[in-house]
Design a protein around this motif. Structure first.
Motif, PDB file in Angstrom:
ATOM      1  N   TYR A 261       0.825  -1.194   0.000  1.00 34.36           N
ATOM      2  CA  TYR A 261       0.000   0.000   0.000  1.00 34.36           C
ATOM      3  C   TYR A 261       0.866   1.254   0.000  1.00 34.36           C
ATOM      4  O   TYR A 261       0.573   2.236  -0.689  1.00 34.36           O
ATOM      5  CB  TYR A 261      -0.928  -0.011   1.215  1.00 34.36           C
ATOM      6  CG  TYR A 261      -1.946   1.088   1.142  1.00 34.36           C
ATOM      7  CD1 TYR A 261      -2.997   1.005   0.230  1.00 34.36           C
ATOM      8  CD2 TYR A 261      -1.845   2.212   1.938  1.00 34.36           C
ATOM      9  CE1 TYR A 261      -3.911   2.013   0.130  1.00 34.36           C
ATOM     10  CE2 TYR A 261      -2.764   3.236   1.835  1.00 34.36           C
ATOM     11  CZ  TYR A 261      -3.797   3.130   0.928  1.00 34.36           C
ATOM     12  OH  TYR A 261      -4.705   4.138   0.803  1.00 34.36           O
TER      13      TYR A 261
ATOM     14  N   GLU B 110       0.716   4.111  -2.888  1.00 29.01           N
ATOM     15  CA  GLU B 110       0.373   5.512  -2.647  1.00 29.01           C
ATOM     16  C   GLU B 110       1.498   6.444  -3.062  1.00 29.01           C
ATOM     17  O   GLU B 110       1.257   7.515  -3.606  1.00 29.01           O
ATOM     18  CB  GLU B 110       0.030   5.710  -1.169  1.00 29.01           C
ATOM     19  CG  GLU B 110      -1.328   5.159  -0.798  1.00 29.01           C
ATOM     20  CD  GLU B 110      -2.441   5.753  -1.651  1.00 29.01           C
ATOM     21  OE1 GLU B 110      -2.794   6.921  -1.460  1.00 29.01           O
ATOM     22  OE2 GLU B 110      -2.948   5.043  -2.549  1.00 29.01           O
TER      23      GLU B 110
ATOM     24  N   SER C 156      -7.828   3.017  -4.227  1.00 27.58           N
ATOM     25  CA  SER C 156      -6.887   2.676  -3.158  1.00 27.58           C
ATOM     26  C   SER C 156      -7.654   2.305  -1.898  1.00 27.58           C
ATOM     27  O   SER C 156      -7.305   1.357  -1.187  1.00 27.58           O
ATOM     28  CB  SER C 156      -5.972   3.858  -2.842  1.00 27.58           C
ATOM     29  OG  SER C 156      -5.240   4.191  -3.972  1.00 27.58           O
TER      30      SER C 156
ATOM     31  N   LEU D 256      -7.557  -1.137   0.052  1.00 27.12           N
ATOM     32  CA  LEU D 256      -7.185  -1.157   1.468  1.00 27.12           C
ATOM     33  C   LEU D 256      -8.241  -1.900   2.279  1.00 27.12           C
ATOM     34  O   LEU D 256      -7.925  -2.658   3.201  1.00 27.12           O
ATOM     35  CB  LEU D 256      -7.051   0.282   1.970  1.00 27.12           C
ATOM     36  CG  LEU D 256      -6.310   0.484   3.284  1.00 27.12           C
ATOM     37  CD1 LEU D 256      -4.906  -0.079   3.179  1.00 27.12           C
ATOM     38  CD2 LEU D 256      -6.258   1.964   3.620  1.00 27.12           C
TER      39      LEU D 256
ATOM     40  N   GLY E 288      -8.475  -2.914  -6.793  1.00 28.69           N
ATOM     41  CA  GLY E 288      -7.319  -2.025  -6.759  1.00 28.69           C
ATOM     42  C   GLY E 288      -6.358  -2.313  -7.890  1.00 28.69           C
ATOM     43  O   GLY E 288      -5.898  -1.405  -8.596  1.00 28.69           O
TER      44      GLY E 288
END
Lengths: 505, 477
Positions: B131, B135, B169, B173, B215
């Protein structure tokens, strides 16, 4: 580097060289001389295929073999037998003709024009010489690019439509063949065509594989009802493009049947033979009628090509009709006659249709019209041309003594062994072919001079005469004495027949 | 349990890159706009040194940072190609940005940060690392899209990209949190170990998988999560489109591989049918909608979507051959896309954007060489042999046929026939139509050389496909 590699890469690299040199202004025009030299050198070298050819064997000759892409066991595997060699010779023989035919005619980017034909020549030879199915596919597909550009850049008014149609039809056919080839590879672990011939396949799978190949080859031949791209492509293509399309590209479909479909899926071929014969006869008869009503000379010859190619597929698939219903004990002789007839027909049609398109090209260069109605009495203004045009028309109609007769006659004889009505329908072509070709000749060549444009025509120059005379001599030679060709093919055809009559189940 | 100092060695590439970024950041402060070439040089040096660090890593597969970071052959291959493509993109972009007064050091910095994010994604071995990388990359990309402050289109594209990206995202998540809740671990191999037990295939696992997959699909631009792709490709400056359209696909592949294969395991094929659906939809929408486009960047955006369909199809097989095929396709696609956008950049001149398809009219008259290069890239994208795009497709088809999904293979090739039409249209414009503007191309020497190399690479990688195939086979052994 072996002979076959040289034949493939000499024109390809030569074409790239011409592209690199680009268009040079001025009278010298090195591009066309260079193109002619390369194509003649290729032709000269290809004669070695004939002189060094072993006429006694059905084995592959001039073999070159090395690994290419190891992850898929794809090999650079070349070799020829009596079936592919004549087709290679046809390609190398016609390419210099095409170069000469475009000599003064092509004004727009001539270097690219000549380069495209040279590259195309190399790829065509590659198609016939490849013994690895994936290598075959590579050449088969790569060929689309120069052909797409040839029709699109130097074609007539509706060239974009025609060339897109040509590309998409052919591409659609060949991607399904690709899946079939991948499937065969998964079964056999090899892309070698000779290994695929030996691969045992179940009957359902054979049908699927046969259909996948059929779509690819039927589009290329073209067979009814997937033929509609051909008249468009022919009409819009420049003369050279039409010649190569009719003379060589169509033969690839026929070659595909004899090299892939039938030996790999003989049982499916047997069970679908009736269907294939029906399609072939529709092409012969129905397309013959369609040709009769054409107003455009190129379109007429295009339809006549489809009808003539119908004979090729008829001769191939008549094999199973003969075997399933033998009228006499000599069935195998009839089988051999059918295949031989088809092969001779392919070569002969290559020469005759090429010549016919060159003839139309001669007229088109002067009048910029392909409409039959715009002509009439051409022979008064162009006696030499008229004579040759009439000769090729006779050959196209299958006059005995010309090469057009040999193939058709053999196929009709073979069909007679299978079924009287097959032979009857096939024989209608002798009438229909004569009707549409000679009627066109009557309207274009004979009669009174139709208008002032025709009156102002000047006869062929030396370049054009040279081309057509060479072709006329070869058509005549093949018609009177086809023995060298038949002898070359015979062992391979016998071997082919003994292979395909054995069931793979 | 005391604090153990982790082994930093395997992460040397990231460390080198991060150090390089700091150097570029500081140095750029003292460089005037006139000498931005120096920033480019520094950025390239950073990339090269990072590449040295990548290749210098030990072989085999090493876990470090308490199992949240992995260095393995796959990560090496993906990182090297990422570096290569980023370097190419930087060079392509330079004169384009300079001609538009956009040449700021930040472009390279953001690009390097995005590269760092991709590196982290590629080497992620836990959900959190993944993650983090995602990001870092995404934020840098959002900023790159908005880079041209004056352009309202770019701002709109950046906004769309940001909002949709943030939602994707968030969804990913959420999926990760479900998986964590079920397995009690963030580390991918531990998750796999737990899921291989009796819990495999329960609805909760499926749900978590589905969210994670969204995602991944978003990053790839797979249908139905593709809506951002055309708008962002069109709205961003071409140099940014070039960046977004190439290297991040490699990172997205890594994300897919790590999460789905390592994390969720191929034994439980919960994600497999989902991927097939995404793949077929992408093939259909990408290839059909591209036909209607008149803007070359939008067309290439839909073309991306179509190619992603092939990549996902390869991956969906769940076999080693399929993964290799997908990896090969991803790398090949990045190279082809770099070539295509490179030519768009080459044709764009000062005060003129070659954005419309009609700008390609008569390119053969203006420059036969570059028309030829575009021809190579386009036929490769169609999948005509002997160009490398064909072998990418062949690979995927072979993987499909191998597990008896011949019908899917047939479907895929039929869509590629539809796709052929719009690539042919580009060729048609270049070769069959007359040029409206016959002025010669003005691109700089560096772009010319690079575009030529890129175009020839498409041919040569096809004629000599062995090395790249071997690399992909070694990466996923």
């Amino acid at each position: 580097m072996g002979l076959l590699s040289t034949l493939i890469w000499l024109p390809v690299l030569g074409g790239l060289l011409i592209l690199a040199l680009g268009d040079r202004a001025g009278a010298a025009r090195p591009d066309r001389w260079l193109a002619l030299a390369i194509s003649l050198a290729t032709f000269g070298l290809s004669l070695l295929l004939y002189t060094e050819f072993n006429f006694a064997t059905a084995q592959m000759q001039f073999v070159e073999r090395m690994p290419w892409i190891s992850a898929f066991n794809i090999e650079y595997y070349l070799g020829v037998d009596g079936i592919s060699t004549p087709l290679i010779l046809l390609s190398t023989f016609l390419t210099p003709m095409i170069i000469i035919a475009g000599w003064e005619v092509i004004k727009k980017r001539p270097a690219q024009y000549f380069a495209a034909f040279l590259i195309l020549e190399g790829l065509m030879i590659g198609v016939f010489a490849a013994l690895d199915a994936m290598l075959f596919y590579v050449f088969w597909e790569a060929m689309l690019i120069p052909m797409f550009l040839i029709i699109g850049i130097w074609g007539g008014e509706r060239r974009v439509y025609a060339t897109l149609k040509f590309f998409l039809y052919t591409f659609l056919g060949s991607v399904l063949m690709l899946v079939a080839l991948v499937y065969l590879y998964m079964q056999s672990g090899s892309f070698s065509i000779l290994d695929l011939h030996q691969l045992r396949i179940g009957s359902t799978e054979q049908i699927y594989i046969f259909i996948a190949f059929l779509i690819a080859f039927a589009v290329k031949v073209p067979m009814w009802p997937v033929h509609t791209w051909l008249p468009d492509a022919h009409v819009e293509a420049p003369t050279g493009g039409s010649v190569v399309l009719a003379a060589v590209l169509l033969k690839m479909g026929g070659y595909g049947f004899i090299r892939f479909s039938m030996p790999i899926a003989p049982d499916a071929s047997a069970s679908l033979a009736g269907f294939m014969i029906a399609l072939s006869l529709i092409a012969v008869v129905y397309i013959g009628f369609v040709a009769l009503v054409q107003q455009d000379m190129k379109k007429l010859i295009a339809y006549s090509s489809i009808a003539h190619m119908g004979f090729v597929t008829l001769g191939f698939f008549i094999v199973w009709a003969i075997l399933s219903n033998p009228v006499n004990s000599d069935a195998l002789a009839g089988v051999s006659m059918g295949i031989t007839g088809s092969m001779v027909q392919m070569i002969s049609h290559g020469l005759i249709s090429g010549a016919m398109f060159l003839c139309v090209g001669v007229l088109y260069d002067r009048m910029h019209s392909r409409q039959i109605a715009d002509y009439g009495g051409v022979i008064n203004a162009m006696p030499k041309f008229g004579a040759l045009f009439v000769f090729f028309a006779m050959a196209n109609a299958g006059l005995p003594g010309t090469s057009g007769f040999v193939g058709e006659f053999l196929v009709i004889l073979a069909s007679y062994q299978a079924n009287f009505w097959y032979a009857f329908l096939a024989a209608t072509t002798l009438i229909l072919g004569a009707a549409y070709t000679l009627w066109m000749i009557k309207r274009v060549v004979f009669g009174d001079i139709a208008n002032d444009n025709v009156k102002a025509l000047h006869d062929m120059n030396r370049r054009e005469s040279l081309l057509l005379v060479i072709l006329a001599v070869s058509v005549l030679a093949l018609g009177l004495y086809p023995a060298p060709l038949v002898e070359m093919m015979q062992p391979s055809i016998d071997n082919f027949i003994s292979h395909v009559i054995q069931s793979k189940l | 349990m005391g604090f153990v100092i982790p082994e930093f060695g395997p992460a040397m590439a990231e460390i080198a890159l991060a150090t390089g970024i700091c150097v570029v950041l500081l140095a750029d402060l003292f460089i005037s706009d006139k000498h931005r070439g120096f920033t480019l040089l520094l950025a390239l040096i950073t990339l090269v040194l990072t590449g040295v660090a990548v290749t210098g890593g030990a072989g085999g597969s090493i876990l470090t940072f308490s199992g949240s970071y992995i260095a393995d052959p796959l990560s090496q291959v993906l990182k090297l190609f990422t570096l290569l493509i980023v370097a190419v993109v930087f060079v392509y972009s330079h004169s384009y940005l300079r001609d538009r007064g956009l040449l700021k050091g930040e472009y390279y910095l953001l690009g390097l940060f995005a590269t760092l994010g991709m590196f982290v994604m590629i080497s992620a071995h836990s959900l959190i690392t993944m993650y983090l990388g995602l990001e870092l990359m995404s934020l840098a990309l959002y900023a790159m899209v908005a880079f041209d402050r004056e352009s309202p289109v770019a701002a709109e594209a950046a906004m769309k990209y940001f909002i949709l990206g943030a939602i994707a995202s968030g969804v990913a998540l959420y999926g990760m949190s479900i998986i964590y809740g079920l397995t009690g671990s963030l580390q991918l191999n531990e998750i796999a170990a737990v899921l291989r037990g009796p819990d495999a295939g329960t609805p909760a696992v499926m749900l978590g998988t589905a969210f994670v997959l969204i995602g991944v699909a978003f990053k790839f631009g797979a249908v139905p999560f593709h809506n951002w792709v055309p708008d962002v490709y069109q709205g961003a400056a071409t140099s940014t489109t070039l960046f977004i359209g190439t290297a991040p696909k490699l990172a997205a592949f890594a994300m897919m591989f790590r999460l789905l294969e390592t994390g969720l395991g191929a034994e439980d094929f919960a994600w497999e049918p989902m991927l097939v659906v995404l793949a077929v939809l992408s093939l259909a929408v990408g290839n059909v909608v591209a036909i209607a486009q008149t803007n070359i960047k939008r067309m290439l955006a839909y073309s991306t979507i179509g190619h992603v369909g092939f990549i996902l199809l390869g991956f969906s097989t769940g076999t080693v051959e399929g993964y290799q095929a997908a990896l090969f396709y991803t790398i090949v696609y990045s190279i082809m896309a770099a070539g295509a956008f490179g030519i768009v950049i080459l044709m764009s001149q000062r005060g003129f954007e070659a954005e419309e398809l009609s700008d390609f009219k008569g390119l053969n008259q203006r420059s036969p060489w570059f028309a030829g290069m575009m021809l190579l890239v386009m036929v490769s994208m169609i999948g005509i042999p002997p160009f490398v795009g064909f072998f990418a497709k062949l690979n995927v088809l072979a993987a499909l046929v191998d597990i008896n999904r011949t019908l899917l293979a047939v479907l895929a090739v039929l869509f590629s026939v539809i796709g052929a039409f719009y690539y042919l249209r580009v060729i048609r414009l270049m070769y069959f139509d007359e040029a409206e503007d016959t002025s010669p191309l003005q691109a700089g020497f560096d772009v010319r050389v690079l575009v030529s190399m890129n175009g020839l690479a498409v041919l040569l990688l096809g004629l000599f496909a062995n090395p790249l195939l071997a690399i992909c086979a070694a990466a996923i052994g």
